[in-house]
Scaffold this motif. Structure first.
Motif, PDB file in Angstrom:
ATOM      1  N   LEU A   1     -11.032  -8.599  -0.347  1.00  0.00           N
ATOM      2  CA  LEU A   1      -9.693  -9.141  -0.489  1.00  0.00           C
ATOM      3  C   LEU A   1      -9.782 -10.529  -1.085  1.00  0.00           C
ATOM      4  O   LEU A   1     -10.711 -11.281  -0.793  1.00  0.00           O
ATOM      5  CB  LEU A   1      -9.008  -9.246   0.874  1.00  0.00           C
ATOM      6  CG  LEU A   1      -8.815  -7.963   1.666  1.00  0.00           C
ATOM      7  CD1 LEU A   1      -8.202  -8.287   3.032  1.00  0.00           C
ATOM      8  CD2 LEU A   1      -7.922  -7.004   0.907  1.00  0.00           C
TER       9      LEU A   1
ATOM     10  N   CYS B   1       0.840  -1.188   0.000  1.00  0.00           N
ATOM     11  CA  CYS B   1       0.000   0.000   0.000  1.00  0.00           C
ATOM     12  C   CYS B   1       0.878   1.243   0.000  1.00  0.00           C
ATOM     13  O   CYS B   1       2.031   1.207   0.422  1.00  0.00           O
ATOM     14  CB  CYS B   1      -0.913   0.002   1.225  1.00  0.00           C
ATOM     15  SG  CYS B   1      -2.020  -1.417   1.260  1.00  0.00           S
TER      16      CYS B   1
ATOM     17  N   SER C   1     -12.669  -2.085  -4.393  1.00  0.00           N
ATOM     18  CA  SER C   1     -12.956  -1.191  -3.276  1.00  0.00           C
ATOM     19  C   SER C   1     -13.857  -0.058  -3.720  1.00  0.00           C
ATOM     20  O   SER C   1     -13.846   0.344  -4.873  1.00  0.00           O
ATOM     21  CB  SER C   1     -11.666  -0.624  -2.685  1.00  0.00           C
ATOM     22  OG  SER C   1     -11.011   0.175  -3.640  1.00  0.00           O
TER      23      SER C   1
ATOM     24  N   CYS D   1      -4.547   1.939   0.145  1.00  0.00           N
ATOM     25  CA  CYS D   1      -4.486   0.752  -0.709  1.00  0.00           C
ATOM     26  C   CYS D   1      -5.447   0.920  -1.877  1.00  0.00           C
ATOM     27  O   CYS D   1      -6.502   1.534  -1.746  1.00  0.00           O
ATOM     28  CB  CYS D   1      -4.860  -0.496   0.080  1.00  0.00           C
ATOM     29  SG  CYS D   1      -3.649  -0.969   1.316  1.00  0.00           S
TER      30      CYS D   1
ATOM     31  N   ALA E   1     -12.361  -1.560   5.827  1.00  0.00           N
ATOM     32  CA  ALA E   1     -12.271  -0.972   4.491  1.00  0.00           C
ATOM     33  C   ALA E   1     -11.753   0.462   4.579  1.00  0.00           C
ATOM     34  O   ALA E   1     -10.886   0.867   3.805  1.00  0.00           O
ATOM     35  CB  ALA E   1     -13.635  -1.011   3.800  1.00  0.00           C
TER      36      ALA E   1
ATOM     37  N   VAL F   1      -6.055  -6.687  -2.701  1.00  0.00           N
ATOM     38  CA  VAL F   1      -7.296  -5.918  -2.733  1.00  0.00           C
ATOM     39  C   VAL F   1      -7.954  -6.189  -4.085  1.00  0.00           C
ATOM     40  O   VAL F   1      -7.383  -5.889  -5.128  1.00  0.00           O
ATOM     41  CB  VAL F   1      -7.029  -4.407  -2.531  1.00  0.00           C
ATOM     42  CG1 VAL F   1      -8.329  -3.624  -2.597  1.00  0.00           C
ATOM     43  CG2 VAL F   1      -6.311  -4.167  -1.211  1.00  0.00           C
TER      44      VAL F   1
ATOM     45  N   LEU G   1      -7.933   0.385   5.267  1.00  0.00           N
ATOM     46  CA  LEU G   1      -7.118   0.027   4.103  1.00  0.00           C
ATOM     47  C   LEU G   1      -7.168   1.066   2.990  1.00  0.00           C
ATOM     48  O   LEU G   1      -6.135   1.439   2.435  1.00  0.00           O
ATOM     49  CB  LEU G   1      -7.558  -1.320   3.527  1.00  0.00           C
ATOM     50  CG  LEU G   1      -7.052  -2.563   4.204  1.00  0.00           C
ATOM     51  CD1 LEU G   1      -7.509  -3.795   3.442  1.00  0.00           C
ATOM     52  CD2 LEU G   1      -5.549  -2.564   4.327  1.00  0.00           C
ATOM     53  N   ILE G   2      -8.357   1.545   2.662  1.00  0.00           N
ATOM     54  CA  ILE G   2      -8.522   2.425   1.500  1.00  0.00           C
ATOM     55  C   ILE G   2      -8.160   3.873   1.810  1.00  0.00           C
ATOM     56  O   ILE G   2      -7.447   4.516   1.039  1.00  0.00           O
ATOM     57  CB  ILE G   2      -9.975   2.345   0.970  1.00  0.00           C
ATOM     58  CG1 ILE G   2     -10.356   0.887   0.663  1.00  0.00           C
ATOM     59  CG2 ILE G   2     -10.162   3.231  -0.240  1.00  0.00           C
ATOM     60  CD1 ILE G   2      -9.420   0.150  -0.258  1.00  0.00           C
TER      61      ILE G   2
ATOM     62  N   ALA H   1     -14.616  -2.886   0.719  1.00  0.00           N
ATOM     63  CA  ALA H   1     -13.460  -3.474   0.045  1.00  0.00           C
ATOM     64  C   ALA H   1     -13.539  -4.987   0.166  1.00  0.00           C
ATOM     65  O   ALA H   1     -14.119  -5.517   1.108  1.00  0.00           O
ATOM     66  CB  ALA H   1     -12.173  -2.951   0.656  1.00  0.00           C
TER      67      ALA H   1
END
Length: 87
Positions: A84, A17, A77, A54, A45, A74, A48-49, A82
């Protein structure tokens, strides 16, 4: 050259990321199996985003305390969701 070294020749490094030089680790409650998909809850989510930045195709490490640690990517998203893909 050993066979283990031969397997690594030509393989690219995983794409982490944007905010991390190492792969991000994420706890998930779901069982981890090769080829499986995990739909993240909104908080995961968001982390991560939005926090780790990511994007689709980025790799992370996931663990659940039972099945060990697995590499996942990923898969898709949105702003608050999101998925995986394990493996």
């Amino acid at each position: 050259m050993s066979s283990a070294c031969t397997l690594l020749v030509g393989m690219s490094d995983p794409k982490p990321c944007a905010m991390s030089s190492k792969l991000t680790r994420l706890f998930v409650a779901a069982p981890l199996v090769a080829g499986g998909e995990i739909a993240l809850d909104p908080a995961q989510a968001h982390y991560l985003i939005n926090v780790m930045r990511c994007k689709a195709g980025d790799e992370v490490l996931v663990f659940n305390g039972i099945d060990g640690e697995w590499r996942a990517s990923v898969a898709g998203s949105g702003r608050k969701s999101a998925k995986l893909t394990i493996g």
